[in-house]
Design a protein around this motif. Sequence first.
Motif, PDB file in Angstrom:
ATOM      1  N   PRO A   1      25.731  41.302  51.013  1.00 46.95           N
ATOM      2  CA  PRO A   1      25.005  40.999  49.771  1.00 46.95           C
ATOM      3  C   PRO A   1      25.460  41.897  48.627  1.00 46.95           C
ATOM      4  O   PRO A   1      25.699  43.089  48.816  1.00 46.95           O
ATOM      5  N   GLY A   2      25.594  41.302  47.448  1.00 51.03           N
ATOM      6  CA  GLY A   2      25.990  42.063  46.278  1.00 51.03           C
ATOM      7  C   GLY A   2      27.476  42.056  46.010  1.00 51.03           C
ATOM      8  O   GLY A   2      27.930  42.603  45.002  1.00 51.03           O
ATOM      9  N   TYR A   3      28.250  41.427  46.906  1.00 58.14           N
ATOM     10  CA  TYR A   3      29.690  41.304  46.711  1.00 58.14           C
ATOM     11  C   TYR A   3      30.054  39.835  46.516  1.00 58.14           C
ATOM     12  O   TYR A   3      29.337  38.931  46.964  1.00 58.14           O
ATOM     13  N   ILE A   4      31.189  39.599  45.881  1.00 56.09           N
ATOM     14  CA  ILE A   4      31.733  38.258  45.745  1.00 56.09           C
ATOM     15  C   ILE A   4      33.236  38.332  45.938  1.00 56.09           C
ATOM     16  O   ILE A   4      33.877  39.329  45.592  1.00 56.09           O
ATOM     17  N   ASP A   5      33.775  37.275  46.520  1.00 55.76           N
ATOM     18  CA  ASP A   5      35.226  37.150  46.671  1.00 55.76           C
ATOM     19  C   ASP A   5      35.695  36.079  45.690  1.00 55.76           C
ATOM     20  O   ASP A   5      35.490  34.894  45.891  1.00 55.76           O
ATOM     21  N   PHE A   6      36.295  36.523  44.614  1.00 57.34           N
ATOM     22  CA  PHE A   6      36.875  35.615  43.610  1.00 57.34           C
ATOM     23  C   PHE A   6      38.089  36.359  43.054  1.00 57.34           C
ATOM     24  O   PHE A   6      37.958  37.300  42.303  1.00 57.34           O
ATOM     25  N   GLY A   7      39.272  35.967  43.508  1.00 60.42           N
ATOM     26  CA  GLY A   7      40.445  36.760  43.173  1.00 60.42           C
ATOM     27  C   GLY A   7      40.400  38.113  43.852  1.00 60.42           C
ATOM     28  O   GLY A   7      40.885  39.100  43.317  1.00 60.42           O
ATOM     29  N   GLY A   8      39.784  38.170  45.043  1.00 56.10           N
ATOM     30  CA  GLY A   8      39.633  39.416  45.770  1.00 56.10           C
ATOM     31  C   GLY A   8      38.214  39.944  45.691  1.00 56.10           C
ATOM     32  O   GLY A   8      37.376  39.474  44.913  1.00 56.10           O
ATOM     33  N   LEU A   9      37.913  40.923  46.520  1.00 61.54           N
ATOM     34  CA  LEU A   9      36.574  41.498  46.605  1.00 61.54           C
ATOM     35  C   LEU A   9      36.137  42.116  45.286  1.00 61.54           C
ATOM     36  O   LEU A   9      36.909  42.826  44.639  1.00 61.54           O
ATOM     37  N   LYS A  10      34.872  41.844  44.924  1.00 64.11           N
ATOM     38  CA  LYS A  10      34.282  42.462  43.736  1.00 64.11           C
ATOM     39  C   LYS A  10      32.822  42.788  44.019  1.00 64.11           C
ATOM     40  O   LYS A  10      32.161  42.082  44.784  1.00 64.11           O
ATOM     41  N   ARG A  11      32.349  43.838  43.368  1.00 64.25           N
ATOM     42  CA  ARG A  11      30.931  44.197  43.470  1.00 64.25           C
ATOM     43  C   ARG A  11      30.215  43.645  42.246  1.00 64.25           C
ATOM     44  O   ARG A  11      30.604  43.924  41.104  1.00 64.25           O
ATOM     45  N   ILE A  12      29.180  42.852  42.470  1.00 60.82           N
ATOM     46  CA  ILE A  12      28.438  42.251  41.362  1.00 60.82           C
ATOM     47  C   ILE A  12      27.687  43.352  40.619  1.00 60.82           C
ATOM     48  O   ILE A  12      26.952  44.147  41.215  1.00 60.82           O
TER      49      ILE A  12
ATOM     50  N   SER B   1      43.045  45.856  41.983  1.00 61.03           N
ATOM     51  CA  SER B   1      41.708  45.287  41.877  1.00 61.03           C
ATOM     52  C   SER B   1      41.588  44.548  40.546  1.00 61.03           C
ATOM     53  O   SER B   1      42.228  44.907  39.561  1.00 61.03           O
ATOM     54  N   SER B   2      40.768  43.526  40.533  1.00 63.89           N
ATOM     55  CA  SER B   2      40.500  42.821  39.280  1.00 63.89           C
ATOM     56  C   SER B   2      39.000  42.745  39.063  1.00 63.89           C
ATOM     57  O   SER B   2      38.210  42.956  39.984  1.00 63.89           O
ATOM     58  N   GLU B   3      38.599  42.444  37.827  1.00 61.73           N
ATOM     59  CA  GLU B   3      37.191  42.359  37.468  1.00 61.73           C
ATOM     60  C   GLU B   3      36.877  40.961  36.949  1.00 61.73           C
ATOM     61  O   GLU B   3      37.755  40.274  36.411  1.00 61.73           O
ATOM     62  N   LEU B   4      35.637  40.562  37.103  1.00 63.54           N
ATOM     63  CA  LEU B   4      35.190  39.217  36.744  1.00 63.54           C
ATOM     64  C   LEU B   4      34.185  39.271  35.603  1.00 63.54           C
ATOM     65  O   LEU B   4      33.253  40.078  35.621  1.00 63.54           O
ATOM     66  N   ILE B   5      34.403  38.398  34.608  1.00 60.90           N
ATOM     67  CA  ILE B   5      33.421  38.177  33.552  1.00 60.90           C
ATOM     68  C   ILE B   5      33.221  36.669  33.421  1.00 60.90           C
ATOM     69  O   ILE B   5      34.183  35.926  33.214  1.00 60.90           O
ATOM     70  N   LEU B   6      31.983  36.219  33.572  1.00 58.99           N
ATOM     71  CA  LEU B   6      31.637  34.812  33.371  1.00 58.99           C
ATOM     72  C   LEU B   6      31.090  34.638  31.964  1.00 58.99           C
ATOM     73  O   LEU B   6      30.279  35.447  31.505  1.00 58.99           O
TER      74      LEU B   6
ATOM     75  N   GLY C   1      43.407  56.169  38.304  1.00 55.83           N
ATOM     76  CA  GLY C   1      42.188  55.407  38.577  1.00 55.83           C
ATOM     77  C   GLY C   1      42.178  54.046  37.920  1.00 55.83           C
ATOM     78  O   GLY C   1      41.207  53.291  38.074  1.00 55.83           O
ATOM     79  N   LEU C   2      43.232  53.682  37.178  1.00 60.32           N
ATOM     80  CA  LEU C   2      43.312  52.342  36.586  1.00 60.32           C
ATOM     81  C   LEU C   2      43.237  51.297  37.691  1.00 60.32           C
ATOM     82  O   LEU C   2      43.742  51.517  38.799  1.00 60.32           O
ATOM     83  N   PRO C   3      42.638  50.130  37.409  1.00 63.60           N
ATOM     84  CA  PRO C   3      42.421  49.143  38.482  1.00 63.60           C
ATOM     85  C   PRO C   3      43.691  48.668  39.153  1.00 63.60           C
ATOM     86  O   PRO C   3      43.690  48.373  40.340  1.00 63.60           O
ATOM     87  N   GLY C   4      44.784  48.507  38.404  1.00 59.32           N
ATOM     88  CA  GLY C   4      46.011  48.029  39.036  1.00 59.32           C
ATOM     89  C   GLY C   4      47.044  47.582  38.045  1.00 59.32           C
ATOM     90  O   GLY C   4      47.777  48.385  37.472  1.00 59.32           O
ATOM     91  N   GLY C   5      47.110  46.272  37.817  1.00 57.49           N
ATOM     92  CA  GLY C   5      48.130  45.744  36.921  1.00 57.49           C
ATOM     93  C   GLY C   5      47.610  44.566  36.134  1.00 57.49           C
ATOM     94  O   GLY C   5      46.728  43.845  36.582  1.00 57.49           O
ATOM     95  N   SER C   6      48.169  44.372  34.940  1.00 53.48           N
ATOM     96  CA  SER C   6      47.845  43.209  34.113  1.00 53.48           C
ATOM     97  C   SER C   6      48.917  42.165  34.382  1.00 53.48           C
ATOM     98  O   SER C   6      50.048  42.291  33.914  1.00 53.48           O
ATOM     99  N   TYR C   7      48.550  41.124  35.131  1.00 55.10           N
ATOM    100  CA  TYR C   7      49.574  40.259  35.696  1.00 55.10           C
ATOM    101  C   TYR C   7      49.707  38.898  35.029  1.00 55.10           C
ATOM    102  O   TYR C   7      50.583  38.120  35.406  1.00 55.10           O
ATOM    103  N   ALA C   8      48.882  38.579  34.057  1.00 51.96           N
ATOM    104  CA  ALA C   8      49.002  37.284  33.396  1.00 51.96           C
ATOM    105  C   ALA C   8      50.357  37.186  32.711  1.00 51.96           C
ATOM    106  O   ALA C   8      50.671  37.972  31.816  1.00 51.96           O
ATOM    107  N   ASN C   9      51.163  36.235  33.153  1.00 53.29           N
ATOM    108  CA  ASN C   9      52.464  35.936  32.540  1.00 53.29           C
ATOM    109  C   ASN C   9      53.440  37.114  32.580  1.00 53.29           C
ATOM    110  O   ASN C   9      54.351  37.196  31.770  1.00 53.29           O
ATOM    111  N   SER C  10      53.249  38.011  33.532  1.00 50.22           N
ATOM    112  CA  SER C  10      54.103  39.196  33.589  1.00 50.22           C
ATOM    113  C   SER C  10      55.412  38.943  34.328  1.00 50.22           C
ATOM    114  O   SER C  10      56.410  39.609  34.054  1.00 50.22           O
TER     115      SER C  10
END
Length: 671
Positions: free
Chosen positions: A535-546, A562-567, A146-155
């Motif tokens: 409504p309630g979704y955003i596309d920023f680096g892929g689909l996300k639920r707000i 999948s990735s997650e967003l934090i502002l 169930g992990l979201p996917g991969g940690s891809y920064a500089n990988s």
Amino acid sequence: MNRLFRFPLILICSVCLLVLPAVAAAYSAPPPAVDAVSVARSEIWKSINAGQDGSATIAITDHGRLVYAEGFGPADRLQNIPVDKDTRFNIGSISKVYVTTAIMLLVDETKVDLDKPVTAYLPEFRMADERYRQITVRMLLNHSSGLPGGSYANSFGFHYYNDFLPETLNTLAKSHLKHDPGAMAVYCNDGFSLAEMIVEKVSGKKFAAFLQERVFTPLALSRTGLGVGQLPPQSGVTIARFYDAAGRIDPPEAVSFLASGGLSSTAEELCRFVDSFSGHGRQILSSRALAEMHKNQPSAFWGKLPGPTISLGLGWDFTSLPNFAAAGVNVLGKSGGTGNYTSMVFTVPDKRISVAVIGAGKSGRAMEISLKVLDAYLLQKGILASSALQQPLSLPPAAEPIPESLLAYQGYYAGDGGSIFKLTLDMAGGSLTVASSEPDQPSPLMAATYNGGFFHDKDGKKYYLANVDGNRFFVNSTKLADIVQFQKIEPLANPQSLGQNIDGTRWLRRNASPYEARMSLSGYIGNARLLPELPGYIDFGGLKRITSPTTAGVALASVRDSSELILFSENKQSWAWLSGLLYSPIEQTQLLPAGSHAVTISRSGINEWRKLDRDAILAFTTPPSGRIIVFSPAEAVLFDSAVDQGEIVAPAGSFIAFSADPGQTLQVVAR
């Protein structure tokens, strides 16, 4: 590996990606009179001539004996060095079988229990989702965690990233699961990074050292080890270099996902490695461990589709292929892909026959070629009476009206990386179209005709729509297995909104190392958009639920990577965190005036950016570890100092990214 999604996770298609959908078309299998070597040569040269690979290698072993191995194309064009059977290639996700073997060695020693929680071995592993405590070691290895996917920064890049594993833990600590542990099996690289950490923690040895001592040396794998970008130049090892379509050569590729996709080998040694799972010849695992690795390792979702589901094993993509199984032949298989290489290995443990193919190229056909060669060799040996891949020719099916019961499937869907598509049904005309949801890409990506319960495209592939446990899926029905391609995005009962309006905004990547791979450059400029129809979704680096005024999380259970967003704000500056990737708004970028300028990287190592407000000729000077990349106003890469030299003309509106070690200075002259 298999470009199924875009920014910023397009780079994942390299690792480590299960490439089954790429070979879903009907096979033109060899007739029995054609030998496997002829099939191999024909198919590999076809791939090279089509530009899918620059070079390749293949091997076949039978009862531990090498019966065929050959290299194709140049390993190094400038030095005129050809590929031979000893040339090293990166093997991508086939690395997962090696870390699984390491775990099973520890299981044999009763130091690891597959069904104990990961936290029993890695107490430092935590997530922002209490369900993570239920993840077992087995779930890491069969993709059901169930992990979201991969940690891809500089990988992916040109050097190993020393902070990769601790940063993976930091990213997971802020992340949530996409489904209950064990509920589904969605391809996931981070699980194998955690397995790598378990090997190190339990054994007390670095992962590479453990493999060398416990796997490579006992199996006489002298040409298997770290990725080609981590081999010392003086090692004397010939590596297959990667060249792009323009003939530019990449620095040797290093993949920091060691366990998930960071090893290199030869086709011969891949065959020798997988032969060790036959129970004969050189052995390092107990019979009990081998039996566990031969088994299908199903999630709760397995078997709920109308057709056969992929029989994922521990580390394997396949523990069975239906058409071969019907002929009494059990096959284990694992695919691999990085930014620059594709690979595939199949083994028939009961017969001790193995085939491996590796190519240097972004779109190689390693799986398709190796499967055809395996089929031909089994025919030669009389193990198959007829081809397991041959399909009779048939005329394109006539369109039939689509049943009204399928109308509910019309709408928006998400695929790997959260890419969003619109599925439209012409009920009376009997047709289906899938189009990108991007406004600048109106043409359908695919069209299919309804007939007999399936949608058939022009290439002979077929698809269907299915409802499993209340979720709607678009399914690719192949000869090998049925694959969930997309999941429908359903309306939210209580949609939330972000606290700031970022619809239509553009963002710049700020934590890219100077040696990050070129395939990741598509994610350096990101775009955020709201979806009026959803409504309630955003596309920023892929689909996300707000999920709150400052966060948006995993939207669908079946979507890979999948990735997650934090502002957040820091020092009066806005930032966006996307599962380890750091961005700032494009509006905060300084202009680059005419003249000579020094750009110094701060102690934090954050990238610097500049913008042109006029056309200019640019010249650059970088330190050895520095890098400068110029993007056009349309976000195309105009210049990359990793592979380009000299001056360039950049139009007004271009953006320039500067990266180097902290404290280093880069020079740019604009005229």
